[in-house]
Write an enzyme that holds these catalytic residues in place. Structure first.
Site, mmCIF file in Angstrom:
data_model
loop_
_atom_site.group_PDB
_atom_site.id
_atom_site.type_symbol
_atom_site.label_atom_id
_atom_site.label_comp_id
_atom_site.label_asym_id
_atom_site.label_seq_id
_atom_site.Cartn_x
_atom_site.Cartn_y
_atom_site.Cartn_z
ATOM 1 N N SER A 123 3.089 64.571 11.413
ATOM 2 C CA SER A 123 3.608 65.402 10.324
ATOM 3 C C SER A 123 3.099 66.827 10.511
ATOM 4 C CB SER A 123 3.139 64.873 8.971
ATOM 5 O OG SER A 123 3.361 65.850 7.973
ATOM 6 N N THR B 53 9.693 65.194 12.028
ATOM 7 C CA THR B 53 10.433 66.442 11.782
ATOM 8 C C THR B 53 9.991 67.539 12.757
ATOM 9 O OG1 THR B 53 8.784 67.084 10.144
ATOM 10 C CG2 THR B 53 10.736 65.937 9.327
#
Length: 339
Positions: free
Chosen positions: A177, A249
């Site tokens: 993350s 992401t």
């Protein structure tokens, strides 16, 4: 019907819309409402697949981040997923970063978040997993608390591993993350080596204790150089990890320059991540040579690009942002067609 629902929730702040959706799915988890939702969805069965030694009812899963606390497991399960990954969860509850922290990039079908592992803590999540009636596989995604130093980071993962082991179909170690300071450093060098060694040692002890083997996957970032990717693949093989999720992401904005909200800090998911994550899967597959299964995640919004990820080397797939933009019909289409 979903278009109507989407129109309504897209009038709301992105995080409020997410929380509202979770509440709706939580309500749908009630045994009284389950038959109604099932009759509306008509979820196909799909094609069973064994990966990491686990029997998945079908290869389509919900990515971590959608149901951080496991509040809506049975609701999401009704949509037809073969597996659900809940979390990311940390040892202790934490609020995450300041709001607003979720932003839609509607024209690109993307989402930027800088949530920062907001969750109610591992104990809360485990209670929800224990109470779920969902028949598919439940993966538990674990992370470290923001206040835990990098040096002590592995202790947080071991703490969560101990708590989750007996209740998870598999466990994912989230070290990718971009929203927890320095977390991605755990993907590299001695930190990575040390973390995986500790996790594998603990897994062996827990397997003996519970008399069952629960596989452990590692979730990696898409923002890797060629040499970083090679090193990660080598370390995963060396420590005999059970799976790898590609990808989390991206911090890159190459595909969304100039768009509304593109300047927001955080991780970008959805369609703008599609090509990048598929390329990482492809390269990872070449490096791993079939020794470790890949779970593909990032920008899946239809059958064609889902198939591209399978052809690139993924054995299972996960969706989240695509579900927000396209609704339950996306899950239905993928479950019906992906083997």
């Amino acid at each position: 019907m979903y278009q109507l629902f989407r129109h309504g929730i897209f009038q709301m702040d992105a995080e409020k819309a997410h929380d509202f959706t979770i509440q709706c799915l939580k309500l749908a988890s009630n045994p009284l409402f389950q038959p109604i939702l099932k009759s509306l969805i008509h979820a196909p069965k799909g094609f069973p697949k064994t990966v990491m030694g686990v029997n998945f009812p079908n290869p389509i899963g919900l990515a971590a981040g959608a149901d951080k606390n496991g509040d809506a497991i049975d609701g999401f399960g009704t949509l037809g997923f073969g597996f659900l990954e809940v979390g990311t969860v940390t040892p202790v509850a934490q609020d995450g970063n300041a709001k607003p922290r979720q932003f839609r990039l509607i024209e690109a079908e993307g989402i930027i978040n800088r949530n920062g592992f907001n969750n109610n803590g591992i104990d809360y999540l485990i209670e929800n997993v224990k109470n779920a009636r969902y028949k598919g596989v439940i993966g538990i995604n674990i992370g470290k608390n923001k206040f835990t130093s990098l040096e002590q980071g592995k202790d947080d993962y071991i703490f969560c591993l101990n708590k989750a082991y007996n209740y998870a179909g598999y466990i994912t170690v989230n070290i990718s993350s971009p929203n927890t300071p320095d977390l991605r450093q755990l993907q590299y060098g001695d930190y990575f080596d040390d973390l995986l060694r500790s996790i594998k040692d603990r897994q062996a002890i827990l397997a003996n204790q519970y008399n069952k083997y629960v596989p452990i996957a590692v979730k990696i970032a898409p923002d890797l150089t060629e040499s970083e990717l090679v090193q990660i693949a080598d370390t995963l093989v060396r420590h005999k990890m059970d799976g790898v999720i590609a990808t989390n992401t991206t911090v890159s904005r190459d595909t969304v320059m100039g768009m509304k909200n593109a300047e927001q800090q955080g991780g970008l998911s959805g369609k703008p991540l599609q090509h990048k994550s598929t390329e990482i899967i492809k390269r990872l597959h070449q490096e791993l040579k079939g020794q470790i299964p890949i779970i593909g995640s990032g920008g899946i919004d239809g059958l064609q690009n889902a198939q591209e990820k399978i052809e690139a080397g993924a054995e299972l797939l996960q969706v989240y942002s695509g579900l927000i933009y396209h609704g339950p019909k996306l899950v239905k289409e993928l479950v019906k067609n992906i083997k």
